[in-house]
Design a protein around this motif. Structure first.
Motif, PDB file in Angstrom:
ATOM      1  N   UNK A 203       5.411  -9.087 -18.252  1.00  0.00           N
ATOM      2  CA  UNK A 203       4.978  -7.712 -17.997  1.00  0.00           C
ATOM      3  C   UNK A 203       3.901  -7.675 -16.914  1.00  0.00           C
ATOM      4  N   UNK A 204       2.936  -8.624 -17.008  1.00  0.00           N
ATOM      5  CA  UNK A 204       1.849  -8.637 -16.027  1.00  0.00           C
ATOM      6  C   UNK A 204       2.380  -8.967 -14.629  1.00  0.00           C
ATOM      7  N   UNK A 205       3.321  -9.949 -14.537  1.00  0.00           N
ATOM      8  CA  UNK A 205       3.869 -10.328 -13.231  1.00  0.00           C
ATOM      9  C   UNK A 205       4.642  -9.178 -12.609  1.00  0.00           C
ATOM     10  N   UNK A 206       5.501  -8.521 -13.420  1.00  0.00           N
ATOM     11  CA  UNK A 206       6.298  -7.414 -12.892  1.00  0.00           C
ATOM     12  C   UNK A 206       5.392  -6.259 -12.478  1.00  0.00           C
ATOM     13  N   UNK A 207       4.361  -5.984 -13.293  1.00  0.00           N
ATOM     14  CA  UNK A 207       3.438  -4.889 -12.958  1.00  0.00           C
ATOM     15  C   UNK A 207       2.730  -5.156 -11.634  1.00  0.00           C
ATOM     16  N   UNK A 208       2.319  -6.418 -11.427  1.00  0.00           N
ATOM     17  CA  UNK A 208       1.661  -6.776 -10.173  1.00  0.00           C
ATOM     18  C   UNK A 208       2.605  -6.612  -8.987  1.00  0.00           C
ATOM     19  N   UNK A 209       3.874  -7.065  -9.157  1.00  0.00           N
ATOM     20  CA  UNK A 209       4.858  -6.930  -8.076  1.00  0.00           C
ATOM     21  C   UNK A 209       5.124  -5.468  -7.750  1.00  0.00           C
TER      22      UNK A 209
END
Length: 242
Positions: A203-209
């Motif tokens: 979730x954190x990686x996708x949100x950052x992207x």
């Protein structure tokens, strides 16, 4: 972090200072601010672009299209205001060190709290697992005692047959202890914790992207539609495995 690290009107002046280095597009401005704060403060696109639009309306910056990007640059009026407020800018620069240290302290405190919570949860899980194992051992021991008493009573009437019954009962009790469903539940809980960590990281990686894509102005509705479709298929696949 919140833009409250800047006092009233200070972010406006700081944007002029960033653009004084060279013309930049929006994402580069955000990265420049991130670098100046050592990564502890990353302004959102929703914070930066409205202020750039206001600076443009006041004639302090211009914007030009460079392919798919919009490049912002200081005007003579913007550079004049920046020069007139150099003393104020110096005060802001001096205050940035304090802001960075404060934000870093907040990040460290947040990480420390998260680690303390995780350690507490792991300790509780370990205690629960230990209690479950002790319960299984006690049940197996009671079963062995009962089987032994039964075998002893039968031994007075059946001799060797009773001895075989004792062996069988003890063997069954030991097998029951090693194949206890409680151990399976403990393993399942451990796998659940692992899954939750993986989901949080995803979730954190996708949100950052996604935020980076927004800052670049390249987040299309088709991308979100594709994300929704893939997540639905993944959920259905996982449901079929459980």
């Amino acid at each position: 972090m919140s833009p409250a690290v800047f006092g009233h009107g200070h972010l406006r002046l700081y944007l002029l200072s960033v653009l004084d280095d060279r013309p930049m597009h929006g994402y580069e401005i955000i990265q420049a601010l991130k670098d100046r704060f050592g990564g502890t403060y990353v302004p959102s696109a929703g914070t930066i672009y409205p202020r750039l639009a206001k600076l443009e309306a006041e004639g302090l910056v211009t914007k030009e299209s460079d392919g798919r990007k919009t490049v912002y640059a200081l005007t003579d009026a913007g550079r004049a205001e920046l020069n007139d407020r150099r003393d104020e800018l110096d005060d802001i620069e001096n205050g940035i060190g304090d802001s960075v240290r404060r934000l870093a302290d907040e990040v460290r405190a947040s990480v420390s709290d998260a680690m303390s919570t995780l350690r507490a949860e792991l300790a509780a899980a370990a205690r629960e697992s230990r209690d479950d194992r002790n319960h299984v051992v006690n049940e197996a021991r009671d079963a062995a005692r009962t089987a032994g008493a039964t075998a002893t009573s039968a031994a007075s009437a059946a001799g060797a047959a009773a001895t075989d019954a004792v062996r069988d009962a003890v063997h069954d009790a030991a097998a029951s202890m090693h194949s206890s469903p409680t151990e399976s539940r403990s393993d399942a809980r451990a796998q659940l914790q692992r899954a939750e960590v993986l989901l949080a990281e995803f979730r954190q990686d996708v949100r950052t992207d996604l935020r980076s894509a927004v800052a670049r102005g390249s987040l299309a509705s088709s991308t979100i539609d594709d994300l929704e479709s893939r997540l639905s298929r993944l959920r259905a696949d996982i449901g079929g495995l459980l």
